[in-house]
Design an enzyme around this catalytic site. Structure first.
Site, mmCIF file in Angstrom:
data_model
loop_
_atom_site.group_PDB
_atom_site.id
_atom_site.type_symbol
_atom_site.label_atom_id
_atom_site.label_comp_id
_atom_site.label_asym_id
_atom_site.label_seq_id
_atom_site.Cartn_x
_atom_site.Cartn_y
_atom_site.Cartn_z
ATOM 1 N N GLU A 21 15.323 0.501 -5.072
ATOM 2 C CA GLU A 21 13.959 1.045 -5.121
ATOM 3 C C GLU A 21 13.231 0.528 -6.359
ATOM 4 O OE1 GLU A 21 12.469 2.551 -2.603
ATOM 5 O OE2 GLU A 21 14.369 2.363 -1.541
ATOM 6 N N TRP B 38 11.870 -2.547 -5.279
ATOM 7 C CA TRP B 38 10.569 -2.513 -4.586
ATOM 8 C C TRP B 38 9.420 -2.590 -5.594
ATOM 9 C CZ3 TRP B 38 8.833 -3.217 0.217
ATOM 10 C CH2 TRP B 38 9.729 -3.124 1.274
ATOM 11 N N TRP C 214 -12.464 0.050 11.538
ATOM 12 C CA TRP C 214 -12.347 1.295 10.769
ATOM 13 C C TRP C 214 -13.527 2.211 11.069
ATOM 14 C CZ3 TRP C 214 -7.648 1.294 9.144
ATOM 15 C CH2 TRP C 214 -7.058 0.160 8.595
ATOM 16 N N ASN D 198 7.787 10.238 -1.878
ATOM 17 C CA ASN D 198 7.542 8.978 -1.173
ATOM 18 C C ASN D 198 7.447 9.130 0.344
ATOM 19 O OD1 ASN D 198 7.409 5.990 -1.000
ATOM 20 N ND2 ASN D 198 9.366 6.263 0.060
ATOM 21 N N TRP E 13 -7.638 1.739 4.753
ATOM 22 C CA TRP E 13 -6.582 2.040 3.764
ATOM 23 C C TRP E 13 -7.117 2.020 2.338
ATOM 24 C CZ3 TRP E 13 -5.641 -1.816 0.205
ATOM 25 C CH2 TRP E 13 -5.971 -3.134 0.561
ATOM 26 N N TRP F 252 0.077 0.793 0.262
ATOM 27 C CA TRP F 252 -0.981 1.085 1.244
ATOM 28 C C TRP F 252 -1.032 -0.002 2.309
ATOM 29 C CZ3 TRP F 252 -3.498 5.297 2.682
ATOM 30 C CH2 TRP F 252 -3.459 6.398 1.833
HETATM 31 P P1 FAD Z 1 12.601 7.047 -6.872
HETATM 32 O O1 FAD Z 1 12.994 7.131 -5.443
HETATM 33 O O2 FAD Z 1 13.401 7.807 -7.837
HETATM 34 O O3 FAD Z 1 12.589 5.499 -7.245
HETATM 35 C C1 FAD Z 1 12.748 5.010 -8.576
HETATM 36 C C2 FAD Z 1 11.578 4.125 -8.937
HETATM 37 O O4 FAD Z 1 11.498 3.000 -8.066
HETATM 38 C C3 FAD Z 1 10.222 4.794 -8.819
HETATM 39 O O5 FAD Z 1 9.953 5.572 -9.946
HETATM 40 C C4 FAD Z 1 9.289 3.613 -8.654
HETATM 41 O O6 FAD Z 1 8.995 3.019 -9.877
HETATM 42 C C5 FAD Z 1 10.135 2.651 -7.829
HETATM 43 N N1 FAD Z 1 9.847 2.819 -6.404
HETATM 44 C C6 FAD Z 1 10.411 3.699 -5.545
HETATM 45 N N2 FAD Z 1 9.912 3.516 -4.294
HETATM 46 C C7 FAD Z 1 9.029 2.511 -4.376
HETATM 47 C C8 FAD Z 1 8.187 1.851 -3.432
HETATM 48 N N3 FAD Z 1 8.190 2.177 -2.141
HETATM 49 N N4 FAD Z 1 7.383 0.865 -3.864
HETATM 50 C C9 FAD Z 1 7.387 0.494 -5.165
HETATM 51 N N5 FAD Z 1 8.167 1.073 -6.105
HETATM 52 C C10 FAD Z 1 8.972 2.071 -5.720
HETATM 53 N N6 FAD Z 1 4.550 4.161 -6.629
HETATM 54 C C11 FAD Z 1 4.015 4.069 -7.859
HETATM 55 O O7 FAD Z 1 4.765 3.982 -8.837
HETATM 56 N N7 FAD Z 1 2.662 4.054 -8.047
HETATM 57 C C12 FAD Z 1 1.784 4.145 -7.006
HETATM 58 O O8 FAD Z 1 0.563 4.086 -7.227
HETATM 59 C C13 FAD Z 1 2.323 4.288 -5.693
HETATM 60 N N8 FAD Z 1 1.505 4.434 -4.624
HETATM 61 C C14 FAD Z 1 2.043 4.579 -3.371
HETATM 62 C C15 FAD Z 1 1.194 4.721 -2.274
HETATM 63 C C16 FAD Z 1 1.713 4.886 -0.989
HETATM 64 C C17 FAD Z 1 0.778 5.016 0.194
HETATM 65 C C18 FAD Z 1 3.106 4.908 -0.811
HETATM 66 C C19 FAD Z 1 3.692 5.071 0.567
HETATM 67 C C20 FAD Z 1 3.968 4.745 -1.877
HETATM 68 C C21 FAD Z 1 3.450 4.573 -3.173
HETATM 69 N N9 FAD Z 1 4.296 4.405 -4.294
HETATM 70 C C22 FAD Z 1 3.746 4.278 -5.541
HETATM 71 C C23 FAD Z 1 5.745 4.190 -4.116
HETATM 72 C C24 FAD Z 1 6.629 5.448 -4.180
HETATM 73 O O9 FAD Z 1 6.125 6.447 -3.337
HETATM 74 C C25 FAD Z 1 6.789 6.013 -5.577
HETATM 75 O O10 FAD Z 1 7.146 4.995 -6.494
HETATM 76 C C26 FAD Z 1 7.893 7.081 -5.604
HETATM 77 O O11 FAD Z 1 7.573 8.108 -4.706
HETATM 78 C C27 FAD Z 1 8.038 7.625 -6.991
HETATM 79 O O12 FAD Z 1 8.951 8.674 -6.995
HETATM 80 P P2 FAD Z 1 10.318 8.559 -7.766
HETATM 81 O O13 FAD Z 1 10.080 8.093 -9.146
HETATM 82 O O14 FAD Z 1 11.022 9.864 -7.582
HETATM 83 O O15 FAD Z 1 11.064 7.428 -6.946
#
Ligand code: FAD
Length: 482
Positions: free
Chosen positions: A280, A283, A311, A346, A364, A387
């Site tokens: 993650e 990602w 849209w 997420n 979006w 997005w």
């Molecule tokens: P964990 O599951 O603990 O993951 C650890 C770290 O990995 C996160 O803190 C983050 O830095 C990274 N990560 C995890 N999932 C993703 C992902 N899908 N894409 C990119 N990095 C990821 N994340 C943001 O940091 N900033 C945003 O502005 C953002 N906008 C989002 C918008 C949408 C529509 C969606 C679907 C997802 C978005 N995310 C964003 C990705 C993700 O939802 C969050 O990073 C995650 O929910 C953060 O929670 P966590 O720290 O507990 O994640």
């Protein structure tokens, strides 16, 4: 060249920490006086200037950093305005001979930094930049043809197979301050905190911005959630994810520190959980990679065919979505969690984004904009890539025709209804069977639960099946036009 005794300016940006901070460590090792500076620059980012929730975080994170730097011996200088002019001014005032910073990857930041670097170098000021926020910088990861990866799995395989980020740096033991103190603005005068109304009241019990808060979050995650991560990270009702995202965005913790910590607890949390968590973080790296190579990602469809997508401009529906009043409990729970805490799980981000784009046919970019303002972890790369992933218009995106059903998603990922009941308390007394579709409950059950649909909780703003069919037709129109 300036004398080797002249001060070094360390320009803090998205690296608000003293440990594992290469720019700060290099400045400390130079033996020269160190001037740490943060510049509040709302001009350079254009439309992507920090949103409301990010500003709240920034205020507290800077407070924490300022206190850590003071303890090391070099008080932080705060300036506002255009970065280039503010730095120029500081160089003049201090006689600094060097400016060090850690790299940013947003298009506007890269352009700004390039200009500043040339201008400083032209005046014989030493400029050094470092990697402090990625495991692999975008230009180091290429496929066999030498092109950037557009698909996550091969990207991550490539990065993971060579991953050796090294040992995180300790904080400098002390910093030498310049002889004369430099004027600094007052953080409180920047107005980063909301006042009337104070919409951030709900943030305080949830977050501790700053390096110490990030470390506590990491420790707490390894003590609890990490053991359930691989199987449970999709459950918004459980504290199984790290919630490190705002700390990572502001650079209060580095991915290298996280990688090193994972190596230490790998056996305790289990291999599967460790690798899933690391992927993650992968990602996040992938999103930066996309933004770096495709700088229009936040504004333009990566796949051009979406430029003709029909849209709908529906302000009332947009407002209902923003305020958690769509009549779909899992969507409303997510949007209310976001408003109250500045964060959303997420899985729920995916559900609410899919609902906006596919059920409401709203562009979006409207969702991206709202998240930008309301998320404490708002991040240009992650937000735009995510997005576009949900919209189906991105690189390696979910296909547009995969439309989340908000009823079954709620039932599957919040099986006991704890998440919905927490954020949508007005329907908390409904039996689980109806919790994700209150309109299916008959009058007796609704009465017993104290619900008057359309009054105490909204009727659904669209019918799921009709909305799904409409979205599929809209998508088909793109294909027909192709
Ligand atoms: P964990 O599951 O603990 O993951 C650890 C770290 O990995 C996160 O803190 C983050 O830095 C990274 N990560 C995890 N999932 C993703 C992902 N899908 N894409 C990119 N990095 C990821 N994340 C943001 O940091 N900033 C945003 O502005 C953002 N906008 C989002 C918008 C949408 C529509 C969606 C679907 C997802 C978005 N995310 C964003 C990705 C993700 O939802 C969050 O990073 C995650 O929910 C953060 O929670 P966590 O720290 O507990 O994640």
């Amino acid at each position: 060249m300036s004398p080797p005794t002249s001060p070094v300016i360390v320009w803090f940006r998205q690296d608000l920490r003293i440990k594992d901070n290469p720019a700060l460590s290099a400045a400390a090792e130079s033996g020269r006086p160190v001037i740490p500076v943060f510049i509040l620059d709302d001009e350079s980012p254009g439309k992507w200037k920090a949103g409301g929730a990010s500003r709240w975080w920034l205020h507290h994170s800077l407070t924490s950093l300022a206190s850590d730097l003071k303890a090391l011996g070099a008080p932080m200088v705060l300036r506002s305005g255009h970065s280039a002019s503010a730095l120029d001014q500081l160089v003049k005032e201090s006689g600094a001979g060097a400016v060090f910073w850690n790299r940013c990857y947003e298009p506007h930041a890269r352009e700004r930094d390039e200009d500043i670097k040339s201008s400083l170098k032209a005046r014989n000021i030493d400029v050094q930049s470092f990697n402090a926020s990625l495991l692999a910088e975008p230009w180091t990861v290429k496929n066999k043809s030498g092109d950037p990866f557009r698909v996550f799995s091969p990207f991550w395989r490539s990065v993971r197979s060579e991953l050796d980020p090294g040992t995180p740096l300790e904080a400098p033991s002390s910093l030498k301050a310049p002889d004369a103190a430099l004027p600094s603005e007052n953080l409180g005068d920047w107005g980063l905190l909301p006042t009337q109304p104070d919409w951030a009241k709900g943030f305080e019990p949830v977050w501790t911005p700053g390096e110490a808060g990030a470390r506590d979050r990491l420790i707490g995650f390894f003590d609890h959630g990490a053991r359930h991560y691989a199987g449970g990270r999709d459950r918004p009702d459980k504290p199984y994810t790290s919630a490190l995202s705002p700390h990572l965005h502001f650079g209060e913790i580095s991915p290298r520190q996280i990688f090193a910590a994972i190596q230490l607890v790998r056996d305790e949390i289990g291999e599967k959980n460790a690798e899933k968590f690391l992927s993650e973080i992968g990602w996040r790296e992938f999103s930066v990679n996309l933004l770096f190579h495709f700088p229009h990602f936040p504004e333009r469809n990566y796949q051009d065919k979406f430029d003709n997508f029909p849209w709908i401009d529906n302000q009332a529906a947009l407002k209902a979505w923003q305020t958690g009043q769509t009549g779909y409990p899992i969507v409303d729970a997510g949007m209310r969690e976001l408003w109250t805490t500045g964060w959303m799980h997420n899985r729920v981000r995916m559900i609410v984004a899919s609902f906006l784009i596919k059920h409401l046919l709203i562009d979006w970019r409207e969702g991206e904009k709202w998240f930008w303002d309301t998320l404490v972890d708002a991040d240009l790369a992650n937000n735009s890539a995510s997005w576009q992933w949900v919209a189906g218009s991105g690189a390696d995106a979910a296909p547009y025709f995969r439309i989340f059903n908000p009823i079954t998603q709620g039932e599957k990922f919040d099986p006991d209804g704890d998440y919905v009941r927490k954020w949508v308390p007005e329907i908390a007394r409904l039996p689980n069977k109806y919790l994700n579709q209150p309109w299916e409950a008959g009058p007796l059950i609704l009465k017993e639960a104290g619900i008057e649909l359309g009054k105490t909780y909204p009727e659904p703003i669209v019918d799921h099946k009709a909305a799904r069919d409409r979205a599929l037709m809209a998508f088909q129109s793109l294909k027909d036009a192709a």
